[in-house]
Scaffold this motif. Structure first.
Motif, PDB file in Angstrom:
ATOM      1  N   GLY A 159       0.835  -1.394  -0.162  1.00 14.16           N
ATOM      2  CA  GLY A 159      -0.092   0.051  -0.141  1.00 14.16           C
ATOM      3  C   GLY A 159       0.820   1.185   0.115  1.00 14.16           C
ATOM      4  N   GLY A 160       0.498   2.170  -0.907  1.00 16.72           N
ATOM      5  CA  GLY A 160       1.130   3.498  -0.879  1.00 16.72           C
ATOM      6  C   GLY A 160       2.477   3.391  -1.440  1.00 16.72           C
ATOM      7  N   GLY A 161       2.971   2.104  -2.084  1.00 14.06           N
ATOM      8  CA  GLY A 161       4.278   2.192  -2.850  1.00 14.06           C
ATOM      9  C   GLY A 161       5.166   1.339  -1.341  1.00 14.06           C
ATOM     10  N   SER A 162       5.588   2.278  -1.031  1.00 16.32           N
ATOM     11  CA  SER A 162       6.707   2.086   0.139  1.00 16.32           C
ATOM     12  C   SER A 162       6.031   2.355   1.449  1.00 16.32           C
ATOM     13  CB  SER A 162       8.089   2.905   0.165  1.00 16.32           C
ATOM     14  OG  SER A 162       7.614   4.311   0.029  1.00 16.32           O
ATOM     15  N   VAL A 163       4.918   3.236   1.554  1.00 15.99           N
ATOM     16  CA  VAL A 163       4.579   3.787   2.726  1.00 15.99           C
ATOM     17  C   VAL A 163       4.161   2.866   3.744  1.00 15.99           C
ATOM     18  CG1 VAL A 163       2.586   5.131   3.796  1.00 15.99           C
ATOM     19  CG2 VAL A 163       3.492   5.725   1.398  1.00 15.99           C
ATOM     20  N   GLU A 164       3.264   1.728   3.488  1.00 15.99           N
ATOM     21  CA  GLU A 164       3.045   0.706   4.622  1.00 15.99           C
ATOM     22  C   GLU A 164       4.155  -0.163   5.098  1.00 15.99           C
ATOM     23  OE1 GLU A 164       0.249   1.092   6.157  1.00 15.99           O
ATOM     24  OE2 GLU A 164      -0.884   2.139   4.827  1.00 15.99           O
ATOM     25  N   ARG A 165       5.139  -0.413   4.151  1.00 12.82           N
ATOM     26  CA  ARG A 165       6.236  -0.984   4.099  1.00 12.82           C
ATOM     27  C   ARG A 165       6.890  -0.323   5.334  1.00 12.82           C
ATOM     28  NH1 ARG A 165       8.721  -1.200  -0.462  1.00 12.82           N
ATOM     29  NH2 ARG A 165      10.489   0.070  -0.023  1.00 12.82           N
ATOM     30  N   MET A 166       7.213   1.163   4.981  1.00 10.46           N
ATOM     31  CA  MET A 166       8.133   1.920   5.922  1.00 10.46           C
ATOM     32  C   MET A 166       7.273   1.964   7.389  1.00 10.46           C
ATOM     33  SD  MET A 166      10.789   3.887   5.449  1.00 10.46           S
ATOM     34  CE  MET A 166      10.483   5.245   5.616  1.00 10.46           C
ATOM     35  N   LEU A 167       6.124   1.665   7.437  1.00  9.79           N
ATOM     36  CA  LEU A 167       5.329   2.145   8.766  1.00  9.79           C
ATOM     37  C   LEU A 167       5.595   0.418   9.626  1.00  9.79           C
ATOM     38  CD1 LEU A 167       2.136   3.928   7.648  1.00  9.79           C
ATOM     39  CD2 LEU A 167       3.968   4.740   8.860  1.00  9.79           C
ATOM     40  N   GLY A 168       6.235  -0.300   8.835  1.00  8.24           N
ATOM     41  CA  GLY A 168       6.210  -1.621   9.617  1.00  8.24           C
ATOM     42  C   GLY A 168       5.862  -2.650   9.097  1.00  8.24           C
ATOM     43  N   LEU A 169       4.813  -2.598   7.973  1.00 12.44           N
ATOM     44  CA  LEU A 169       4.374  -4.008   7.622  1.00 12.44           C
ATOM     45  C   LEU A 169       5.107  -4.672   6.612  1.00 12.44           C
ATOM     46  CD1 LEU A 169       0.894  -2.146   7.151  1.00 12.44           C
ATOM     47  CD2 LEU A 169       1.509  -4.315   8.719  1.00 12.44           C
ATOM     48  N   HIS A 170       6.111  -5.367   7.111  1.00 12.36           N
ATOM     49  CA  HIS A 170       7.170  -6.213   6.510  1.00 12.36           C
ATOM     50  C   HIS A 170       7.500  -7.234   7.116  1.00 12.36           C
ATOM     51  CE1 HIS A 170       9.590  -3.035   8.294  1.00 12.36           C
ATOM     52  NE2 HIS A 170      10.269  -3.983   8.491  1.00 12.36           N
ATOM     53  N   GLY A 171       8.307  -8.282   6.430  1.00  9.64           N
ATOM     54  CA  GLY A 171       8.875  -9.446   7.154  1.00  9.64           C
ATOM     55  C   GLY A 171       9.572 -10.207   5.982  1.00  9.64           C
ATOM     56  N   VAL A 172      10.137 -11.160   6.308  1.00 11.66           N
ATOM     57  CA  VAL A 172      11.255 -12.081   5.664  1.00 11.66           C
ATOM     58  C   VAL A 172      10.427 -13.510   5.521  1.00 11.66           C
ATOM     59  CG1 VAL A 172      13.393 -13.020   5.079  1.00 11.66           C
ATOM     60  CG2 VAL A 172      12.820 -10.639   6.055  1.00 11.66           C
ATOM     61  N   LEU A 173      10.517 -14.080   4.355  1.00  6.18           N
ATOM     62  CA  LEU A 173      10.212 -15.577   4.197  1.00  6.18           C
ATOM     63  C   LEU A 173      11.440 -16.160   3.759  1.00  6.18           C
ATOM     64  CD1 LEU A 173       8.310 -18.060   3.822  1.00  6.18           C
ATOM     65  CD2 LEU A 173       7.620 -17.244   1.697  1.00  6.18           C
ATOM     66  N   ILE A 174      11.845 -17.153   4.423  1.00 12.57           N
ATOM     67  CA  ILE A 174      13.100 -17.922   4.145  1.00 12.57           C
ATOM     68  C   ILE A 174      12.540 -19.429   3.697  1.00 12.57           C
ATOM     69  CG2 ILE A 174      15.346 -18.756   4.624  1.00 12.57           C
ATOM     70  CD1 ILE A 174      15.226 -15.968   4.681  1.00 12.57           C
ATOM     71  N   VAL A 175      12.935 -19.896   2.247  1.00 16.68           N
ATOM     72  CA  VAL A 175      12.401 -21.168   1.936  1.00 16.68           C
ATOM     73  C   VAL A 175      13.791 -21.977   2.062  1.00 16.68           C
ATOM     74  CG1 VAL A 175      11.374 -22.557   0.251  1.00 16.68           C
ATOM     75  CG2 VAL A 175      10.565 -20.092   0.655  1.00 16.68           C
TER      76      VAL A 175
END
Lengths: 765, 215
Positions: A159-175
């Motif tokens: 959302g918002g390009g980078s906005v929601e990611r910058m606000l903290g909505l992110h994580g990592v998936l390792i396969v």
């Protein structure tokens, strides 16, 4: 909660930053919490989806593998031949993972349910894999997919390009492939243990606006990050120097690599010295969830870059893409990481190549080296507080049985920033008779730059250089014992030889050694190369700089260039008037050897004092707004320019009929990315640059494990190089033309906008 | 216990050292100084004295008069005392080669003045009272308070505090003691509070109006 399904709650709340301020953020949490919850759930602890259908909450993986004490794997035993080296246990140790990590084994079914507890639409996207699609407020959405190919993935709200990611909505998936749990994938790079490094940038203004319900347009109001984190930590907390013992332990386990010195061969990380051993390093999965281009710089060891975005770089038949980025497995001491990029690298944990034998043989304690982003504003917090940003370190374990060494701790980042170790005139230990000596004295003076602007410059001078910028060139040969004496005269300074790798005492980073107030002689010995050997040899292009309040001191000018030449090898003779860039590299013409270094100034910074920001004051060192742009450098041989600031008006380069080609060494002394492109006088691209080395290491074809690795140059008309990166290029102008151009674009580290272009004519004949 | 800011002498390796310095020497040593050594007291109610605090607290010994109570989105905040300290002078006077409070284990070298390093060698300690008059818990972190140097100068992050970031229950009050490094000049210092509920900063008035007290 549904068994086997991982629930993620889109929550909001206030997060404590490194200066104990509270910033509004969002995140995929483990339980429903509200904005007023004192400890909001904004991230999950690591979870594992197994191939046999289980969902396991575990900070470590592989499940059931031995847990390394404080994250440091113990060695299998001493190396049978190499003093001070150890054997690494194969397929033995578990790895700890930071919060936000989801691990999935191939063959598993990843099952998520995302609950949107906020008042606007949100989404969870696993880049290139699957998405929930938009989730309306109050609704939940399942997301189920087969684990993709082994690799590193980002999940985030787009959302918002980078906005929601910058606000903290992110994580990592390792396969991970369960058949190859200590490899990046079946048949791929093997490792002793692995790490996840998640780069994060925080803009409190965006947070406040989001809290107020505003819609944020990332283009019209781009972010200005004020905090920079690695795995949700910054500064002294990231370095495990806080007074929270449990937090420090977790940082050691999931962020700060450490292990015993070992021998590796980059052609094959699976070589064995005997039963149960492997010649592997430790893999670090670099992930950029932020918005700026990070430049991950390692002291002490170069790293071997293996993969980009889940695809192995080639070892041969490499290329440079249309954006000027090199696609080749290679050594780097600065790894560029653009937003949403994932790069997998190998930290070799090998003997630092430029330490002298006597110091290595006497080693009896842990050797700790910094890792930090070299886009230096990322090293700040709240506008100052260096080193309070995106930082980590790695440690080479002391020889012998494990010892738990005590370290000082701090109550705050201010306490850490304002109390770096200082020394008057410490002794150079195991001092040898030098082959080459240099003196560098601090000076401060206003200098006139080519555009007529005057900037207050702090830099180094020697006995005869006068006050010039960049600081005088240091040029040595492989195998030389080098002494570099620093005389700060005013304040506390250091000299860090960027890309050169001695012991920590001679590495010039304050918090892992000391800052100098009297004088100190740095001692190091560049490692000799051997033809066809990709594992050794230090010949190349480097630079040196002060590492005190580095973000400010480097911008103020405390930086100079450094070149290490190879020693001639009998199989690769060097005729008069020529030289090789590395032991078996192609010949180049010494008379036309060139250096170009992009450098930009923010005049506001040049009025600051030595320790600006170190006492906790917000002096805006997170905001680098350059208004003057230069290409510094010029010919490396021949008469010295009379100007105090060496910047070329034009450069002479050789045509093929002139003999050996011209070598162009490029070093980005700026904080932002640059792109150099080569054209003719009409602006048409000309593929005339053969890129032969990066960060002081030759490009080589390392595809054959049992054969020498020959040099492998790449022809291009464009090369991208971020902050602190260096490239060596041989210039091959077509015979039909006489004047060419090199254009250097200065790009903003966040927006990517071209801030300026500076061009230099390349004149032939 | 509030750590007193010490932007002062640090242990250093000396020329006589014959072996590479251990990490414990190489890294900066703990900078917490028992307040007893500096002879300081801070204001604060008896209820705010927690376990481990070195000294008793008496409002009368703070350097400035009470400031006005400022309304916030959840209640109010107020400066109840402040005092300037000169940490550099205190450190030089009190340092001994065996002062474990200042120096790392095993170090035998003379310290170097922090004035050379450039960090501020003065400090200010403020005591603030926060009241939550709302019906819900509110976040409260000492980092929400920042000192401002001069009328238009920079704000300053805290050096230490006697409180961690913990919620403030509805209808309750809390006293925090927060230390900052500060320039030794006569630049006016004031305190600001970042009210996250309203996304605005409120001024709490000047602090540390008394001349600097030497420890």
């Amino acid at each position: 909660m549904t068994q086997g399904v991982l629930d993620l709650f889109v929550n909001e709340g206030f997060v404590r930053m490194i200066d104990d301020s509270l910033v509004y953020m969002r995140g995929f949490g483990a339980a429903p919490t509200d904005v007023g919850t004192p400890v909001p759930s904004l991230r999950i602890s690591p979870h594992v989806f197994t191939a046999d259908g289980r969902l396991v909450s575990s900070r470590s993986y592989p499940l059931g593998a031995a847990l390394p004490d404080e994250g440091r794997p113990d060695a299998l035993g001493r190396h049978p031949r190499l003093p001070g080296h150890y054997l690494v246990k194969r397929a033995h140790w578990a790895s700890f993972f930071p919060d936000r990590t989801i691990i999935a084994e191939t063959g598993s079914r990843v099952q998520l349910t995302v609950h949107n507890r906020l008042s606007k639409v949100h989404e969870l996207l696993v880049d290139g894999v699957a998405s929930t699609g938009p989730i309306i407020p109050g609704a939940s959405a399942p997301l189920s997919f087969d684990a993709p190919a082994p690799g590193t993935y980002v999940y985030h709200d787009p959302g918002g390009g980078s906005v929601e990611r910058m606000l903290g909505l992110h994580g990592v998936l390792i396969v991970v492939a369960p058949s190859d749990r200590w490899r990046l994938g079946p048949g791929l790079t093997e490792f002793e243990r692995q790490w996840v490094w998640l780069c994060q940038d925080v803009d409190p203004v965006w947070g406040a606006r989001a809290h107020a319900g505003e819609i944020i347009d990332e283009v019209r109001t781009p972010p200005v990050p004020r905090y920079f984190m690695l795995n949700d930590r910054s500064g002294y907390r990231s370095l495990a120097l806080s007074r929270d013992a449990d937090a420090n332990r977790r940082a050691h386990e999931d962020t700060l690599p450490s292990g015993s010195a070992r021998e590796i061969d980059v052609r094959d990380f699976s070589l064995s010295e005997g039963d149960g051993s492997v010649g592997a390093g430790q893999v670090i999965r670099l992930v950029n969830a932020g918005v700026v281009v990070h430049q991950m710089h390692f002291h002490g060891n170069h790293v071997w870059t293996v993969r980009l975005n889940g695809v192995d770089y080639p070892r041969s038949d490499a290329w440079i893409d249309a954006d000027g980025r090199v696609a080749l497995q290679q050594w780097e001491d600065v790894v560029e990481l653009a937003p949403l990029e994932r790069k997998d690298i190998v930290l070799p944990l090998r003997r630092p190549p430029d330490v002298i034998d006597q110091v290595w043989d006497a080693r009896d304690e842990d050797w700790t080296y910094p890792m930090h982003c070299h886009a230096e504003p990322s090293q700040t917090a709240a506008g100052g507080l260096y080193p309070g940003g995106l930082a980590a370190d790695w440690t080479m374990a002391a020889p012998g049985p494990r010892r738990h060494e005590s370290h000082s701790t701090y109550p705050s980042q201010v306490a850490f920033a304002s109390n770096q170790p200082r020394a008057g005139s410490p002794q150079t230990l195991f001092r040898q008779r030098p082959d080459k000596t240099f003196v560098r004295k601090f000076y401060s003076q206003r200098l006139r730059f080519p555009d007529g602007a005057e900037h207050r410059i702090w830099s180094f001078e020697d006995e005869t250089s006068g006050r010039r910028f960049p600081a005088p060139l240091i040029r040595v040969s492989e195998g030389d014992i080098v002494h570099l004496k620093l005389e700060p005269s005013k304040g506390a300074h250091t000299i860090h030889l960027h890309g050169v790798e001695p012991d920590p005492r001679n590495d010039g980073a304050g918090h892992t050694s000391f800052e100098v107030t009297g004088s100190y002689t740095y001692q190091w010995q560049p490692a000799r190369g051997a033809p066809g050997d990709p594992n050794i040899g230090s010949a190349g292009t480097y630079f040196y700089h002060c590492h005190v309040n580095t973000v400010l001191h480097v911008q103020l000018g405390m930086v100079g260039l450094l070149i290490i030449d190879p020693v001639a090898h009998r199989d690769y003779p060097v005729p008069v008037g020529a030289r090789r860039p590395f032991v078996d590299g192609p010949l180049y013409d010494t008379a036309t050897e060139l250096m170009l270094a992009p450098y930009a100034t923010d005049p506001r910074w040049h009025e600051m004092k030595h320790a600006a920001g170190l006492s906790g004051e917000d002096v805006g060192l997170n905001r680098f707004d350059p208004s003057h742009f230069y290409i510094l450098g010029g010919p490396l041989n021949g008469p010295r320019s009379a100007a105090a600031v060496t910047a070329p008006g034009q450069l002479r380069i050789n045509m093929p009929q002139d003999g050996h080609p011209t070598l162009l060494r490029m070093a980005n002394l700026n904080y932002f990315p640059s792109v150099a492109s080569f054209t003719d006088s009409r602006g048409e691209p000309v593929r005339m640059a053969e890129v032969i080395a990066h960060d002081g290491r030759a490009f080589r074809d390392t595809s054959r494990r049992d054969a020498p690795s020959p040099p492998a140059g790449l022809i291009t008309d464009k090369i991208a190089f971020g902050a602190a990166e260096r490239y060596d290029l041989l210039l091959h102008p077509p015979t039909a033309r006489t004047t060419f151009m090199v254009h250097v674009e200065f790009l903003h580290w966040c927006t990517g906008k071209v801030l300026a272009v500076r061009s230099v004519p390349l004149v032939t004949g | 216990m509030t750590d007193i800011p010490v932007a002062g002498p640090r242990p250093t390796p000396g020329p006589a050292s014959s072996k590479p310095r251990r990490d414990a020497e190489r890294r900066a040593t703990p900078i917490a100084i028992k307040r007893r050594a500096l002879g300081l007291t801070l204001a604060g109610g008896a209820a705010s004295v927690g376990a481990g605090m070195a000294l008793a607290s008496h409002p009368s010994k703070m350097g400035t008069a009470l400031s006005r109570r400022v309304r916030t989105s959840f209640g109010s905040v107020m400066v109840i005392g402040s005092s300037r300290i000169d940490t550099a002078g205190a450190n030089h006077k009190n340092h001994t080669p065996h002062s474990s409070a200042l120096r790392g284990p095993g170090s035998t070298d003379a310290p170097v003045s922090s004035a050379v390093h450039g960090a501020w060698t003065s400090g200010v300690i403020v005591a603030v009272e926060v009241r939550n008059d709302s019906r819900e818990s509110v976040h409260m972190s000492p980092g929400q308070f920042r000192v401002r140097v001069g009328e238009n100068g920079p704000t300053v992050s805290l050096f230490s505090s006697d409180r961690e970031a913990t919620p403030l229950d509805p209808g309750s009050a809390r006293t925090l003691r927060i230390a900052y490094l500060a320039p030794a000049s006569d630049s006016g210092l004031s305190l600001e509070f970042a009210d996250i509920g309203s996304s605005r900063s409120v001024g709490l008035g000047s602090v540390a109006g008394r001349p600097i007290r030497r420890g």
